[in-house]
Design an enzyme around this catalytic site. Structure first.
Site, PDB file in Angstrom:
ATOM      1  NE  ARG A  15      22.496 -75.823  64.298  1.00  0.00           N
ATOM      2  CZ  ARG A  15      22.715 -76.844  63.488  1.00  0.00           C
ATOM      3  NH1 ARG A  15      23.328 -77.914  63.941  1.00  0.00           N
ATOM      4  NH2 ARG A  15      22.332 -76.794  62.221  1.00  0.00           N
ATOM      5  CG  ASP A  36      16.395 -76.607  68.044  1.00  0.00           C
ATOM      6  OD1 ASP A  36      16.572 -77.653  67.382  1.00  0.00           O
ATOM      7  OD2 ASP A  36      16.886 -75.520  67.710  1.00  0.00           O
ATOM      8  CG  ASP A  61       9.081 -81.173  63.417  1.00  0.00           C
ATOM      9  OD1 ASP A  61       9.188 -80.124  62.754  1.00  0.00           O
ATOM     10  OD2 ASP A  61       9.010 -82.300  62.903  1.00  0.00           O
ATOM     11  CB  VAL A  62       8.728 -75.256  63.381  1.00  0.00           C
ATOM     12  CG1 VAL A  62       9.501 -74.626  64.511  1.00  0.00           C
ATOM     13  CG2 VAL A  62       9.624 -75.572  62.190  1.00  0.00           C
ATOM     14  CG  ASN A  87      15.964 -68.698  64.696  1.00  0.00           C
ATOM     15  OD1 ASN A  87      16.662 -67.964  63.996  1.00  0.00           O
ATOM     16  ND2 ASN A  87      16.424 -69.840  65.205  1.00  0.00           N
ATOM     17  CE1 TYR A 153      17.104 -70.543  54.109  1.00  0.00           C
ATOM     18  CE2 TYR A 153      18.123 -68.812  52.803  1.00  0.00           C
ATOM     19  CZ  TYR A 153      17.802 -69.352  54.041  1.00  0.00           C
ATOM     20  OH  TYR A 153      18.165 -68.694  55.195  1.00  0.00           O
ATOM     21  CE  LYS A 157      14.685 -68.475  55.889  1.00  0.00           C
ATOM     22  NZ  LYS A 157      14.230 -68.545  57.284  1.00  0.00           N
ATOM     23  CB  THR A 188      24.844 -70.096  62.275  1.00  0.00           C
ATOM     24  OG1 THR A 188      24.353 -70.417  60.966  1.00  0.00           O
ATOM     25  CG2 THR A 188      24.481 -68.674  62.636  1.00  0.00           C
TER      26      THR A 188
HETATM   27  P1  NAP Z   1      21.250 -73.281  62.381  1.00  0.00           P
HETATM   28  O1  NAP Z   1      22.574 -73.003  62.979  1.00  0.00           O
HETATM   29  O2  NAP Z   1      21.092 -74.461  61.498  1.00  0.00           O
HETATM   30  O3  NAP Z   1      20.160 -73.314  63.550  1.00  0.00           O
HETATM   31  C1  NAP Z   1      18.820 -73.562  63.240  1.00  0.00           C
HETATM   32  C2  NAP Z   1      18.201 -74.351  64.347  1.00  0.00           C
HETATM   33  O4  NAP Z   1      16.835 -74.654  63.956  1.00  0.00           O
HETATM   34  C3  NAP Z   1      18.901 -75.699  64.585  1.00  0.00           C
HETATM   35  O5  NAP Z   1      19.016 -75.965  65.956  1.00  0.00           O
HETATM   36  C4  NAP Z   1      17.976 -76.666  63.892  1.00  0.00           C
HETATM   37  O6  NAP Z   1      18.018 -77.983  64.399  1.00  0.00           O
HETATM   38  C5  NAP Z   1      16.619 -76.037  64.188  1.00  0.00           C
HETATM   39  N1  NAP Z   1      15.601 -76.599  63.334  1.00  0.00           N
HETATM   40  C6  NAP Z   1      15.669 -77.017  62.051  1.00  0.00           C
HETATM   41  N2  NAP Z   1      14.520 -77.545  61.650  1.00  0.00           N
HETATM   42  C7  NAP Z   1      13.687 -77.481  62.716  1.00  0.00           C
HETATM   43  C8  NAP Z   1      12.354 -77.890  62.942  1.00  0.00           C
HETATM   44  N3  NAP Z   1      11.627 -78.503  61.990  1.00  0.00           N
HETATM   45  N4  NAP Z   1      11.801 -77.645  64.146  1.00  0.00           N
HETATM   46  C9  NAP Z   1      12.499 -77.053  65.129  1.00  0.00           C
HETATM   47  N5  NAP Z   1      13.781 -76.679  64.996  1.00  0.00           N
HETATM   48  C10 NAP Z   1      14.366 -76.880  63.785  1.00  0.00           C
HETATM   49  O7  NAP Z   1      20.766 -72.040  61.513  1.00  0.00           O
HETATM   50  P2  NAP Z   1      20.904 -70.465  61.739  1.00  0.00           P
HETATM   51  O8  NAP Z   1      21.915 -69.977  60.779  1.00  0.00           O
HETATM   52  O9  NAP Z   1      21.011 -70.119  63.168  1.00  0.00           O
HETATM   53  O10 NAP Z   1      19.489 -70.027  61.157  1.00  0.00           O
HETATM   54  C11 NAP Z   1      18.417 -69.520  61.942  1.00  0.00           C
HETATM   55  C12 NAP Z   1      17.464 -68.810  60.998  1.00  0.00           C
HETATM   56  O11 NAP Z   1      18.140 -67.729  60.360  1.00  0.00           O
HETATM   57  C13 NAP Z   1      16.922 -69.704  59.878  1.00  0.00           C
HETATM   58  O12 NAP Z   1      15.560 -69.423  59.645  1.00  0.00           O
HETATM   59  C14 NAP Z   1      17.764 -69.290  58.690  1.00  0.00           C
HETATM   60  O13 NAP Z   1      17.111 -69.532  57.470  1.00  0.00           O
HETATM   61  C15 NAP Z   1      17.949 -67.816  58.978  1.00  0.00           C
HETATM   62  N6  NAP Z   1      19.101 -67.220  58.282  1.00  0.00           N
HETATM   63  C16 NAP Z   1      20.357 -67.700  58.495  1.00  0.00           C
HETATM   64  C17 NAP Z   1      21.419 -67.114  57.806  1.00  0.00           C
HETATM   65  C18 NAP Z   1      22.844 -67.576  57.985  1.00  0.00           C
HETATM   66  O14 NAP Z   1      23.704 -67.152  57.206  1.00  0.00           O
HETATM   67  N7  NAP Z   1      23.160 -68.380  58.965  1.00  0.00           N
HETATM   68  C19 NAP Z   1      21.172 -66.061  56.912  1.00  0.00           C
HETATM   69  C20 NAP Z   1      19.870 -65.622  56.734  1.00  0.00           C
HETATM   70  C21 NAP Z   1      18.837 -66.208  57.417  1.00  0.00           C
HETATM   71  P3  NAP Z   1      18.625 -79.169  63.445  1.00  0.00           P
HETATM   72  O15 NAP Z   1      20.079 -78.966  63.390  1.00  0.00           O
HETATM   73  O16 NAP Z   1      18.176 -80.420  64.126  1.00  0.00           O
HETATM   74  O17 NAP Z   1      18.022 -79.022  62.083  1.00  0.00           O
END
Ligand code: NAP
Length: 248
Positions: A15, A36, A61-62, A87, A153, A157, A188
């Site tokens: 997602r 994932d 699971d990463v 990611n 966090y 990062k 997201t």
């Molecule tokens: P998201 O919608 O929560 O998607 C992250 C995905 O990673 C989810 O499917 C989640 O599954 C999975 N995940 C979590 N822990 C995991 C694990 N141990 N092993 C494998 N998969 C795992 O988040 P996103 O916003 O797309 O974020 C993606 C990346 O972008 C992250 O690294 C985040 O820190 C970074 N980021 C996001 C934003 C933002 O505003 N959205 C901003 C800056 C950086 P579960 O739901 O089961 O945990």
């Protein structure tokens, strides 16, 4: 097509930002492996296949080394691994709640150890392929501080940012490039709790010179460049995709 013939493994691809990467990379000709915890990754893979692309799902699971071995084996299959997008990430509880050692460890385990384990598992296969591109999804929070995020966090990062440069230096002569991407606030599921609160949303928008949240496709577009051969002279770099947050 910009990724024709390449195999790309994307962690957290079920997602959000990861799924946008999977869809775009497949559209550009890559064979995509979505790793994932969430089985929703199967649905993203099926959707890509229906659109004529190549995609598979593997449970990953990463923070688990065995899972990484399996995922890399699935990605390589009879071929090779060209691109890894680290990611998957978690944000932890935001907006100043408890700073427990447990919360610290949980965030570090996924956001930092997960990137280390993924890189470690992928590098051997990339060396066999004569090189590759590793893209680490950090955050604008890896560059600046914020009272609104869990400090772990930001720390995680920031670690991803410097780990990226270390990997870039260590493998440059062997053809593996490694770059970090730094999204700002992106629409997201991770950030749902913030965006559904009008006050927090107002604060987020006030922090972005472009005045809005980004969408996952705007992040994937940057990674596409880093995954493709168009970025063949780019390594150890930071691509900031944050609407101008860190520039002010
Ligand atoms: P998201 O919608 O929560 O998607 C992250 C995905 O990673 C989810 O499917 C989640 O599954 C999975 N995940 C979590 N822990 C995991 C694990 N141990 N092993 C494998 N998969 C795992 O988040 P996103 O916003 O797309 O974020 C993606 C990346 O972008 C992250 O690294 C985040 O820190 C970074 N980021 C996001 C934003 C933002 O505003 N959205 C901003 C800056 C950086 P579960 O739901 O089961 O945990």
């Amino acid at each position: 097509m910009r990724l024709q013939g390449k195999v790309a493994l994307i962690s957290g691809g079920a997602r959000g930002i990861g799924a946008a990467h999977a869809r775009l990379f497949a559209k550009e000709g890559a064979e995509v492996v979505i790793g994932d915890l969430l089985d929703e990754g199967n649905m993203v893979a099926a959707e890509i296949q229906q659109a004529g692309g190549k995609a598979r799902f593997v449970r990953l699971d990463v923070s688990n080394e065995d899972d990484w071995r399996r995922a890399i084996a699935e990605a390589v299959g009879p071929g090779r691994l060209n691109v890894l997008v680290n990611n998957a990430g978690i944000s932890g509880s935001q907006w100043g709640d408890s700073l427990t050692p447990e919360a610290w460890d949980a965030i570090m385990e996924v956001n930092v150890t997960g990137v280390f384990l993924g890189t470690r598992a992928a590098v051997g296969e990339m060396l066999k392929a004569g090189g590759g591109s590793i893209i680490n999804i950090s955050s604008q929070m890896g560059i600046v501080g914020s009272g609104a995020t869990h400090p772990a966090y930001n720390a995680s990062k920031g670690a991803v940012r410097s780990l990226t440069k270390a990997v870039a230096m260590q493998y440059a002569r062997q053809g593996i490039r490694c770059n970090s991407v730094h999204p700002g606030p992106i629409d997201t599921p991770m950030a749902d709790a913030i965006y559904h609160d009008p006050k927090k949303l107002e604060w987020v928008h006030s922090m972005v010179p472009l005045g809005r949240r980004g969408n996952p496709e705007e992040v994937a577009a940057g990674s596409l460049y880093l995954a493709s051969d168009e970025s063949s002279y780019v390594t150890g770099a930071e691509l900031v995709i944050d609407g101008g947050w860190v520039a002010q």
